[in-house]
Design a protein around this motif. Structure first.
Motif, PDB file in Angstrom:
ATOM      1  N   GLN A  65      -7.070  11.749  -4.880  1.00  0.00           N
ATOM      2  CA  GLN A  65      -6.385  11.378  -6.085  1.00  0.00           C
ATOM      3  C   GLN A  65      -7.549  10.503  -6.882  1.00  0.00           C
ATOM      4  O   GLN A  65      -7.557  10.634  -8.197  1.00  0.00           O
ATOM      5  CB  GLN A  65      -5.065  10.532  -5.938  1.00  0.00           C
ATOM      6  CG  GLN A  65      -3.858  11.322  -5.642  1.00  0.00           C
ATOM      7  CD  GLN A  65      -3.688  12.130  -4.027  1.00  0.00           C
ATOM      8  OE1 GLN A  65      -4.552  11.542  -3.139  1.00  0.00           O
ATOM      9  NE2 GLN A  65      -3.058  13.102  -3.997  1.00  0.00           N
ATOM     10  N   LYS A  69      -9.388  11.132 -10.542  1.00  0.00           N
ATOM     11  CA  LYS A  69      -9.563   9.915 -11.446  1.00  0.00           C
ATOM     12  C   LYS A  69      -8.065   9.786 -11.800  1.00  0.00           C
ATOM     13  O   LYS A  69      -7.503   9.393 -12.985  1.00  0.00           O
ATOM     14  CB  LYS A  69     -10.151  10.306 -12.746  1.00  0.00           C
ATOM     15  CG  LYS A  69     -11.627  10.192 -12.176  1.00  0.00           C
ATOM     16  CD  LYS A  69     -12.418  10.390 -13.775  1.00  0.00           C
ATOM     17  CE  LYS A  69     -13.904  10.604 -13.461  1.00  0.00           C
ATOM     18  NZ  LYS A  69     -14.558  11.553 -13.005  1.00  0.00           N
ATOM     19  N   ASP A  70      -6.937  10.163 -10.821  1.00  0.00           N
ATOM     20  CA  ASP A  70      -5.315   9.921 -11.047  1.00  0.00           C
ATOM     21  C   ASP A  70      -5.016   8.417 -10.293  1.00  0.00           C
ATOM     22  O   ASP A  70      -4.454   8.770  -9.139  1.00  0.00           O
ATOM     23  CB  ASP A  70      -4.541  11.061 -10.630  1.00  0.00           C
ATOM     24  CG  ASP A  70      -5.020  12.138 -11.371  1.00  0.00           C
ATOM     25  OD1 ASP A  70      -4.955  11.894 -12.375  1.00  0.00           O
ATOM     26  OD2 ASP A  70      -4.662  13.151 -10.971  1.00  0.00           O
ATOM     27  N   TYR A  71      -5.723   7.464 -10.727  1.00  0.00           N
ATOM     28  CA  TYR A  71      -5.713   6.224  -9.950  1.00  0.00           C
ATOM     29  C   TYR A  71      -4.116   5.618  -9.674  1.00  0.00           C
ATOM     30  O   TYR A  71      -3.780   5.062  -8.749  1.00  0.00           O
ATOM     31  CB  TYR A  71      -6.521   4.934 -10.637  1.00  0.00           C
ATOM     32  CG  TYR A  71      -7.897   5.450 -10.629  1.00  0.00           C
ATOM     33  CD1 TYR A  71      -8.691   5.708  -9.598  1.00  0.00           C
ATOM     34  CD2 TYR A  71      -8.535   5.756 -11.900  1.00  0.00           C
ATOM     35  CE1 TYR A  71      -9.983   6.054  -9.656  1.00  0.00           C
ATOM     36  CE2 TYR A  71      -9.791   5.967 -12.088  1.00  0.00           C
ATOM     37  CZ  TYR A  71     -10.615   6.319 -10.933  1.00  0.00           C
ATOM     38  OH  TYR A  71     -11.703   6.728 -11.125  1.00  0.00           O
ATOM     39  N   TRP A  72      -3.469   5.965 -10.837  1.00  0.00           N
ATOM     40  CA  TRP A  72      -1.979   5.376 -10.483  1.00  0.00           C
ATOM     41  C   TRP A  72      -1.189   6.207  -9.540  1.00  0.00           C
ATOM     42  O   TRP A  72       0.036   5.646  -9.350  1.00  0.00           O
ATOM     43  CB  TRP A  72      -1.240   5.859 -12.015  1.00  0.00           C
ATOM     44  CG  TRP A  72      -1.314   7.364 -12.363  1.00  0.00           C
ATOM     45  CD1 TRP A  72      -2.132   8.017 -12.842  1.00  0.00           C
ATOM     46  CD2 TRP A  72      -0.081   8.182 -12.116  1.00  0.00           C
ATOM     47  NE1 TRP A  72      -1.536   9.337 -13.098  1.00  0.00           N
ATOM     48  CE2 TRP A  72      -0.448   9.527 -12.414  1.00  0.00           C
ATOM     49  CE3 TRP A  72       1.067   8.012 -11.521  1.00  0.00           C
ATOM     50  CZ2 TRP A  72       0.616  10.471 -12.481  1.00  0.00           C
ATOM     51  CZ3 TRP A  72       1.981   9.095 -11.274  1.00  0.00           C
ATOM     52  CH2 TRP A  72       1.770  10.238 -11.612  1.00  0.00           C
ATOM     53  N   LYS A  73      -1.465   7.344  -9.023  1.00  0.00           N
ATOM     54  CA  LYS A  73      -0.926   7.790  -7.743  1.00  0.00           C
ATOM     55  C   LYS A  73      -1.183   7.113  -6.525  1.00  0.00           C
ATOM     56  O   LYS A  73      -0.623   7.478  -5.685  1.00  0.00           O
ATOM     57  CB  LYS A  73      -1.314   9.223  -7.783  1.00  0.00           C
ATOM     58  CG  LYS A  73      -0.912  10.276  -8.858  1.00  0.00           C
ATOM     59  CD  LYS A  73      -1.385  11.547  -8.979  1.00  0.00           C
ATOM     60  CE  LYS A  73      -0.855  12.545  -9.923  1.00  0.00           C
ATOM     61  NZ  LYS A  73      -1.690  13.788  -9.992  1.00  0.00           N
ATOM     62  N   PRO A  75      -0.603   4.079  -5.431  1.00  0.00           N
ATOM     63  CA  PRO A  75       0.535   3.428  -4.904  1.00  0.00           C
ATOM     64  C   PRO A  75       1.594   4.337  -4.444  1.00  0.00           C
ATOM     65  O   PRO A  75       2.366   4.055  -3.469  1.00  0.00           O
ATOM     66  CB  PRO A  75       0.909   2.598  -5.901  1.00  0.00           C
ATOM     67  CG  PRO A  75      -0.135   2.564  -7.059  1.00  0.00           C
ATOM     68  CD  PRO A  75      -0.918   3.636  -6.854  1.00  0.00           C
TER      69      PRO A  75
END
Length: 200
Positions: A65, A69-73, A75
């Motif tokens: 992830q 660059k899907d940092y919101w995934k 958590p």
């Protein structure tokens, strides 16, 4: 007569504006076609991007992830993995406590689920059958949480791979699909529909 003068004035102003717009461009703003390089806002297609994302996700959960660059995934990934690993640990400890208590009771020792009364007698909180059932129940739950943890681990790898595939999918404006609203003058009604357009 007065309105004709205004009409002539408006016509002359429009003609003047059109003539101004048709002036030749200065020589310094003219660019030869050879000097213009092809500029594209799109990243080049990388066929190995999905495989890299899946590999990184397999090495360390959440790394795929980050690669996409899907940092919101992050958590979500670590929350799901953390909760399932906690479930494995909690149920494994409970199963081991019931197992140890049952083994102590079979050996004639005092276990943690047996209380000593003031008069010296003992009271068993759980019977032997309850200890066996509790051990089996918590072991089954632990095994289920192990399977769910493995599923979450595999799911985050698949998600990183699919997201890497879809992030390179061509979504330009040549093909559009959307709602269409138009007013029907004859029937004096508003018509609703869907429009599908393709530009060549």
């Amino acid at each position: 007569m007065q309105s004709n003068k205004y009409l002539l004035l408006v016509f002359l102003l429009c003609f003047y504006a059109f003539a101004k717009a048709q002036q030749d461009a200065p020589a310094e703003t003219i660019i030869d076609a050879d000097e213009v390089a092809g500029v594209s806002s799109k990243e080049p297609y990388d066929p190995l991007r999905p495989a890299k994302a899946a590999f990184y996700g397999a090495v360390l959960p959440g790394l795929g992830q980050i690669y996409n660059k899907d940092y919101w995934k992050l958590p979500l990934v670590y929350g799901a993995l953390g909760s399932t690993i906690y479930g494995v640990s909690f149920n494994g400890n409970r199963s081991e406590r019931f197992r140890t208590a049952f083994k102590d009771r079979l050996a004639g020792r005092l276990d943690e689920f047996t209380r000593i009364n003031e008069d010296g007698t003992t009271t068993e909180i759980f019977s032997d059958d309850a200890l066996i059932n509790g051990q089996d129940q918590f072991r089954r739950r632990r095994d289920l949480f192990i399977l769910v943890s493995a599923g979450v681990y595999i799911l985050q790898i698949i998600e990183a791979n699919v997201d890497a595939h879809l992030s390179q999918y061509d979504v330009d404006d040549d093909l559009t699909f959307g709602p269409a609203l138009y007013f029907d003058d004859l029937g004096q009604t508003m018509n609703y529909g869907l429009s599908f357009n393709y530009k060549f």
